[in-house]
Structure formats: structure tokens, C-alpha cells
Scaffold this motif. Structure first.
Motif, PDB file in Angstrom:
ATOM      1  N   SER A   2     125.275-118.532 -20.034  1.00  0.00           N
ATOM      2  CA  SER A   2     124.131-118.561 -19.136  1.00  0.00           C
ATOM      3  C   SER A   2     124.302-119.566 -18.009  1.00  0.00           C
ATOM      4  CB  SER A   2     122.853-118.914 -19.924  1.00  0.00           C
ATOM      5  OG  SER A   2     122.506-117.882 -20.814  1.00  0.00           O
ATOM      6  N   GLU A   3     123.770-119.197 -16.840  1.00  0.00           N
ATOM      7  CA  GLU A   3     123.613-120.135 -15.743  1.00  0.00           C
ATOM      8  C   GLU A   3     122.175-120.616 -15.735  1.00  0.00           C
ATOM      9  OE1 GLU A   3     124.746-117.998 -12.235  1.00  0.00           O
ATOM     10  OE2 GLU A   3     126.791-118.801 -12.328  1.00  0.00           O
ATOM     11  N   TYR A   4     121.956-121.771 -15.098  1.00  0.00           N
ATOM     12  CA  TYR A   4     120.624-122.361 -15.050  1.00  0.00           C
ATOM     13  C   TYR A   4     120.292-122.777 -13.623  1.00  0.00           C
ATOM     14  CZ  TYR A   4     121.021-122.769 -20.133  1.00  0.00           C
ATOM     15  OH  TYR A   4     121.171-122.507 -21.469  1.00  0.00           O
ATOM     16  N   ASP A  21     116.863-120.387 -17.319  1.00  0.00           N
ATOM     17  CA  ASP A  21     118.125-119.669 -17.460  1.00  0.00           C
ATOM     18  C   ASP A  21     118.056-118.314 -16.752  1.00  0.00           C
ATOM     19  OD1 ASP A  21     116.964-117.705 -19.233  1.00  0.00           O
ATOM     20  OD2 ASP A  21     117.264-119.072 -20.919  1.00  0.00           O
ATOM     21  N   ASP A  22     119.150-117.576 -16.788  1.00  0.00           N
ATOM     22  CA  ASP A  22     119.225-116.325 -16.030  1.00  0.00           C
ATOM     23  C   ASP A  22     118.494-115.166 -16.687  1.00  0.00           C
ATOM     24  OD1 ASP A  22     121.047-116.099 -18.097  1.00  0.00           O
ATOM     25  OD2 ASP A  22     122.803-116.131 -16.781  1.00  0.00           O
ATOM     26  N   ARG A  23     117.771-115.434 -17.778  1.00  0.00           N
ATOM     27  CA  ARG A  23     116.875-114.434 -18.363  1.00  0.00           C
ATOM     28  C   ARG A  23     115.416-114.842 -18.218  1.00  0.00           C
ATOM     29  NH1 ARG A  23     119.591-113.913 -24.199  1.00  0.00           N
ATOM     30  NH2 ARG A  23     119.672-116.163 -23.820  1.00  0.00           N
ATOM     31  N   ARG A  62     126.513-125.963 -15.397  1.00  0.00           N
ATOM     32  CA  ARG A  62     126.035-124.585 -15.272  1.00  0.00           C
ATOM     33  C   ARG A  62     124.734-124.489 -14.487  1.00  0.00           C
ATOM     34  NH1 ARG A  62     125.365-122.345 -20.870  1.00  0.00           N
ATOM     35  NH2 ARG A  62     125.679-124.422 -21.711  1.00  0.00           N
ATOM     36  N   ARG A 277     114.407-118.093 -10.834  1.00  0.00           N
ATOM     37  CA  ARG A 277     115.149-116.933 -10.315  1.00  0.00           C
ATOM     38  C   ARG A 277     115.581-117.187  -8.868  1.00  0.00           C
ATOM     39  NH1 ARG A 277     116.098-111.686 -11.724  1.00  0.00           N
ATOM     40  NH2 ARG A 277     116.278-110.159 -10.037  1.00  0.00           N
TER      41      ARG A 277
END
Length: 295
Positions: A2-4, A21-23, A62, A277
Motif C-alpha cells: 500500500s501507498e499512503y 491508504d490507497d483503499r 510509502r 485520495r
């Protein structure tokens, strides 16, 4: 892996900073009472302090960018808060420049309701709805529009700044009729019912229903998600608005689609999720050599 992004949700009463995070998951939320701020430097220092703590304890390698949802009118091309009526210290505040310089991250800034709308539309579980409008009845009143999971900011970055729009017959604004600051004496368990309370509540539900109806007619979204403290905490407000919408729209013969109005599902998490996002998008744009943008 994951990226943050560092996500910031800055309103008139509180400032929240978190890793997202990317979700859309929010982590390590840090909250500060912003009512004591007296200068833009106070905002910068509070964000930097909270972000530094997150970056020291989190996955620094990240974290790719920062996204901010800020109260006020925002020049999204530059990340500058142009004005905020009740907070004069925010006028011409280069929020993106100040924070990017201090933290070494690409930064995107949008209005706080825009960030909330993006978070709700993308992560709120609205199924196949491709076009989602978000209407916020909080301290003030605002609107956001998201199409294809992308935030529509309008031609000047001011789409949805409706709180100061005056309504007939007396010229009071949407914020003065349906915003939390104006309605504070007439909500909650301690509200004493009487003519003044009844009139304020009737005016609020009428103004809110009018706004939602206009959003339906002008934007034609699949879903209108409604949130903010006034909506979420006051059943009389939700029920009254729905009743007025049905009265106005059920019998209309103009061809206007009756809007699918739902209560926003992310609650307080929406602003941070949307800002995160935007921060991730800012990080990707910087890596590709593109200029900072709130898309």
C-alpha cells in the motif's frame, strides 16, 4: 504494498490529520481544536507537528503526497485559501506552498466539502452510481459533485460554495437557514419547542429541500448523499426534508428524475478519505512530472 498520503481535514472547529491508504482506510487520526487559531501560521504549525509525528511513526517511504480539505474558498490550481468569511486570517493563505515546503511532499488543497464528497462517492459503497452529488449540512452548507470517481471542481474551483447564497423572501442565506451555527438554539434534546423553534425548523427544512431539488435538477446525479452534523444528528431535519422533497417532486410533470437521496455512509471519515485520495493523486502527479492539480 500500500501507498499512503497525509490527509488533512480542516474546519472551523477542528483540525484532523491522518494517514490514508490507497483503499481509503484512515490510520492514526490526530485531532486538534482549531477554534483557538488566530493566524494561518497556527494552521501550518499544527499540521506540520501532527504530520511529522505520523511520518516518524508510520511508513515514511510509502507516503507519497498530502491532500487537504480546508474550510473556505480555495484556488485549487495553486492550493491557496482565497477567503473564509468568518476566519479572516485565512485570506490568501498559500496552504499548499507553506506545507509542501515544510514537509517535502506534493500537496493538493480543495474545499472541505469537496474532499468529503470525494471520499463519500468513492468509498461510501454507492454501488454502480457513477455520478454522485454530496450535500453537507454542517456548520455551513455545501455541495460536491463526483463523476467517474473524479471530483468536479467547476471552472474556478468554487463548485458547491452555496452557503452564502441569499434566499427569498427575507434574503437570509442557506447557511443562515440550514447551517449548524444558525440552528444551534433549535436542535438537540435541550431545545425548547415554541413558535420561534418551529419557524426555524420549518425554514431549515424548506431551504434544504430546495437545495437538494436544485442539485437534482442541475446535476442529474444517480445518487445524492447527504451528510453533516445537522443532517446526521437531527431526525426532525431528515424527516422534514424528505417530506418536503416528496411534496415538491412526486407530482411534478417536468420530466425531472426524482433524486435517490441517501444518508452519507462514511460520516466523519469522508473528509479524511477524500483528502487522502487527493494526496495520493498529488504524489503520482509529482512522480510523473505533472503540475499540482486537484483532479
Amino acid at each position: 504494498m500500500s501507498e499512503y498520503a497525509v490527509a488533512v481535514d480542516f474546519g472551523k472547529t477542528r483540525l484532523r490529520v491522518a494517514l490514508v491508504d490507497d483503499r481509503g482506510g484512515t490510520h492514526h487520526v490526530h485531532e486538534v481544536d482549531s477554534r483557538g487559531f488566530t493566524s494561518s501560521a497556527d494552521v501550518t504549525e499544527a499540521v506540520v507537528k501532527a504530520a511529522d509525528g505520523l511520518l516518524r511513526s508510520g511508513p515514511r517511504d510509502r507516503v507519497t503526497g498530502m491532500g487537504i480539505g480546508s474550510t473556505g474558498a480555495v484556488d485549487t490550481a495553486t492550493g491557496t485559501v482565497v477567503s473564509s468569511g468568518s476566519l479572516p486570517y485565512l485570506r490568501d493563505y498559500d496552504m499548499a506552498g507553506q506545507l509542501s515546503g515544510r514537509l517535502g511532499l506534493p500537496v493538493t488543497v480543495v474545499n472541505d466539502v469537496s474532499a468529503q464528497g470525494l471520499g463519500e462517492a468513492v468509498y461510501g459503497g454507492h454501488g454502480e452510481a457513477d455520478r454522485v452529488a454530496f450535500v453537507n449540512f454542517g456548520t455551513g452548507v455545501g455541495v460536491a459533485l463526483v463523476t467517474g470517481r473524479r471530483l468536479d471542481l467547476g471552472a474556478h474551483g468554487s463548485l458547491g460554495l452555496v452557503s452564502a447564497l441569499a434566499l427569498p423572501p427575507d434574503g437570509r442565506t442557506l447557511g443562515e437557514r440550514a447551517g449548524g451555527k444558525a440552528l444551534a438554539p433549535f436542535v438537540g434534546e435541550g431545545c425548547v419547542r415554541g413558535p420561534a423553534c418551529d419557524a426555524a425548523r420549518a425554514g431549515a427544512t424548506e431551504a434544504a429541500a430546495l437545495l437538494i431539488g436544485f442539485v437534482a435538477g442541475l446535476c442529474d446525479p444517480h445518487t445524492i448523499a447527504v451528510g453533516g452534523g445537522v443532517w446526521l444528528r437531527n431526525p426532525w431535519f431528515r424527516d422534514g426534508v424528505r417530506a418536503r422533497l416528496h411534496e415538491a417532486l412526486d407530482g411534478q410533470t417536468t420530466g425531472l428524475a426524482v433524486p435517490h437521496v441517501v444518508t452519507a455512509r462514511l460520516g466523519d471519515r469522508a473528509g479524511l478519505a477524500g483528502a487522502g485520495r487527493l494526496g495520493l493523486a498529488a504524489g503520482r502527479g509529482a512522480a510523473e512530472g505533472r503540475p499540482r492539480a486537484a483532479t
